[in-house]
Design an enzyme around this catalytic site. Structure first.
Site, PDB file in Angstrom:
ATOM      1  N   LEU A  47       0.875  -1.171   0.000  1.00  0.00           N
ATOM      2  CA  LEU A  47       0.000   0.000   0.000  1.00  0.00           C
ATOM      3  C   LEU A  47       0.908   1.215   0.000  1.00  0.00           C
ATOM      4  O   LEU A  47       1.920   1.230   0.709  1.00  0.00           O
ATOM      5  CB  LEU A  47      -0.890   0.018   1.248  1.00  0.00           C
ATOM      6  CG  LEU A  47      -1.983  -1.043   1.348  1.00  0.00           C
ATOM      7  CD1 LEU A  47      -2.584  -1.039   2.754  1.00  0.00           C
ATOM      8  CD2 LEU A  47      -3.066  -0.816   0.308  1.00  0.00           C
ATOM      9  N   ASP A  48       0.555   2.251  -0.777  1.00  0.00           N
ATOM     10  CA  ASP A  48       1.420   3.419  -0.771  1.00  0.00           C
ATOM     11  C   ASP A  48       1.335   4.108   0.587  1.00  0.00           C
ATOM     12  O   ASP A  48       0.500   3.779   1.425  1.00  0.00           O
ATOM     13  CB  ASP A  48       1.107   4.363  -1.933  1.00  0.00           C
ATOM     14  CG  ASP A  48      -0.255   5.041  -1.826  1.00  0.00           C
ATOM     15  OD1 ASP A  48      -0.706   5.314  -0.705  1.00  0.00           O
ATOM     16  OD2 ASP A  48      -0.861   5.286  -2.879  1.00  0.00           O
ATOM     17  N   SER A  49       2.212   5.072   0.798  1.00  0.00           N
ATOM     18  CA  SER A  49       2.343   5.664   2.135  1.00  0.00           C
ATOM     19  C   SER A  49       1.065   6.349   2.602  1.00  0.00           C
ATOM     20  O   SER A  49       0.787   6.407   3.799  1.00  0.00           O
ATOM     21  CB  SER A  49       3.511   6.655   2.158  1.00  0.00           C
ATOM     22  OG  SER A  49       3.285   7.731   1.263  1.00  0.00           O
ATOM     23  N   HIS A  50       0.263   6.879   1.669  1.00  0.00           N
ATOM     24  CA  HIS A  50      -0.955   7.590   2.056  1.00  0.00           C
ATOM     25  C   HIS A  50      -2.142   6.658   2.263  1.00  0.00           C
ATOM     26  O   HIS A  50      -3.150   7.068   2.843  1.00  0.00           O
ATOM     27  CB  HIS A  50      -1.308   8.632   1.004  1.00  0.00           C
ATOM     28  CG  HIS A  50      -0.232   9.661   0.795  1.00  0.00           C
ATOM     29  ND1 HIS A  50       0.188  10.500   1.803  1.00  0.00           N
ATOM     30  CD2 HIS A  50       0.532   9.958  -0.295  1.00  0.00           C
ATOM     31  CE1 HIS A  50       1.155  11.287   1.345  1.00  0.00           C
ATOM     32  NE2 HIS A  50       1.381  10.982   0.081  1.00  0.00           N
ATOM     33  N   SER A  51      -2.050   5.430   1.766  1.00  0.00           N
ATOM     34  CA  SER A  51      -3.151   4.476   1.897  1.00  0.00           C
ATOM     35  C   SER A  51      -3.063   3.738   3.219  1.00  0.00           C
ATOM     36  O   SER A  51      -1.995   3.634   3.829  1.00  0.00           O
ATOM     37  CB  SER A  51      -3.145   3.492   0.729  1.00  0.00           C
ATOM     38  OG  SER A  51      -3.294   4.175  -0.501  1.00  0.00           O
TER      39      SER A  51
END
Length: 220
Positions: A47-51
């Site tokens: 998951l990307d850092s914002h997710s």
């Protein structure tokens, strides 16, 4: 020879944390979680850092191949908070396939998927980036089986809606449940694979171990 004992975990990855234990950048890491993971633990998928949301960690290197190279693609469900109200026409567009930009500058039409308008999931904590309740917004549940880079965010953006928050809720029957942000839950091996609907995990076929590990992108 004594069989290797593998361990399996799920976490509720909070926002502003990358899906890895080591990084040259000044970012939140999985090692910052309040848990003593065994040596060799790594994330399955990213998951990307914002997710936020469900992320699998394990010491078993075969899980990536078993999950992403099976004959039947595995379903992943995301809760997505977007700006403005989503029309029935937009829902149908997202369900049947929408063209998104992919690496190299080309267009890719997404495969049919499940998209529904939902109430805000009550188990979610409040975060700063979530749309203000007084501003028009919509919560969506999106279930898909493919994983292009930032696919979910690109899908809703192409449809005319900015993604304000993205949470992975489940992979097949393996669910986030009421696990708090930053929380860790260890699962027994048989239960872990049962929930993921992977039946060949205990195969003695050594060729399973020789499959190249696919490149798994951040689809959130």
């Amino acid at each position: 020879m004594t069989p290797t004992t593998f361990r399996y975990f799920i976490i509720n990855k909070p926002a502003n944390m990358v899906s890895q234990f080591v990084s040259s950048d000044d970012v939140g890491l999985l090692g910052d979680l309040d848990y003593d993971f065994p040596e060799g633990t790594h994330a399955i998928g990213r998951l990307d850092s914002h997710s936020e949301g469900l992320l699998i960690l394990t010491t078993n290197k075969r899980v990536t191949n078993l999950l992403f190279q099976g004959e039947v693609p595995h379903k992943r469900t995301y809760w997505v908070n977007v700006g403005y109200h989503v029309s029935q026409e937009t829902l149908q567009l997202l369900r049947t396939g929408i063209a998104i930009r992919v690496k190299g500058g080309g267009d890719y039409v997404t495969a049919p998927c499940e998209v529904e308008i939902i109430e805000r999931p009550p188990i979610l904590s409040k975060i700063e980036n979530e749309a203000n309740q007084n501003v028009p917004h919509t919560w969506l549940s999106i279930t898909l089986t493919e994983g292009k880079y930032h696919q979910v965010r690109k899908m809703v953006r192409t449809a005319g809606h900015r993604c304000k928050r993205l949470v992975r809720a489940s992979i097949e029957d393996l669910e986030l449940g009421d696990l708090a942000p930053g929380g860790v839950k260890e699962l027994e091996e048989v239960e872990f694979f049962r929930l993921l609907k992977i039946n060949n995990w205990n195969s003695a076929n050594s060729s399973d171990r020789l499959l190249p590990v696919p490149s798994v992108k951040n689809i959130g």
